[in-house]
Motif scaffolding. Structure first.
Motif: not given
Length: 161
Positions: A108, A112, A131-132, A135-136, A138-139
């Protein structure tokens, strides 16, 4: 104060910090003959440079330059990852990244980074880039927590999961 004590006093620690804790022999920089302290400087230097490039990229995002954002942000992230080569070596890092406990977070995270380029160059959407990036982060956070015993369990309990 010549005999200062502290957790970061590497020279005074002498042999107290085992070389095998973070400084495995397969470091990509072993051929340079760097000391443990020099390798730490390399790690923190890459971490700082990566942070600055990512920050500059983020500024460009809010100024509306998606191309500059994607390039600077991705280079910053990659330089930060390269910094761990000073500590544990690239081979060991890749093996650890793709262990079953962290493989999903790794995929992920790396995916991302690629999606940031897609959002910037193909779709040309500021919102998707943001958003990406979220996500990055969080991953990467989930990936990092996998190295701390019971950290993921604790985080899940905090969020009631």
């Amino acid at each position: 104060m010549a005999n200062s004590k502290g957790w970061f006093n590497l020279e005074a620690a002498g042999g107290a910090i085992p070389d095998t804790q973070f400084f495995e022999g397969d470091s990509a920089f072993k051929f340079l003959g760097l000391t443990r302290t020099q390798r730490l400087y390399g790690f923190f230097g890459c971490l700082a440079a990566g942070f600055v490039l990512s920050l500059l990229g983020s500024i460009f995002l809010f100024l509306g330059s998606l191309a500059s954002f994607a390039i600077l942000y991705a280079i910053g992230t990659i330089i930060s990852l390269i910094g761990t080569g000073f500590l544990i070596g690239f081979t060991k890092q890749l093996k650890m990244m793709f262990k079953p406990v962290r493989v999903v977070a790794t995929i992920v995270f790396l995916g991302s980074i690629g999606l940031i380029f897609v959002g910037a160059f193909v779709i040309r959407s500021d919102i998707l880039c943001i958003i990406f990036v979220i996500i990055e982060y969080l991953a990467y956070t989930w990936y990092t927590l996998s190295y701390i015993p019971y950290a993921r369990t604790a985080v899940l309990k905090v969020f009631g999961m």
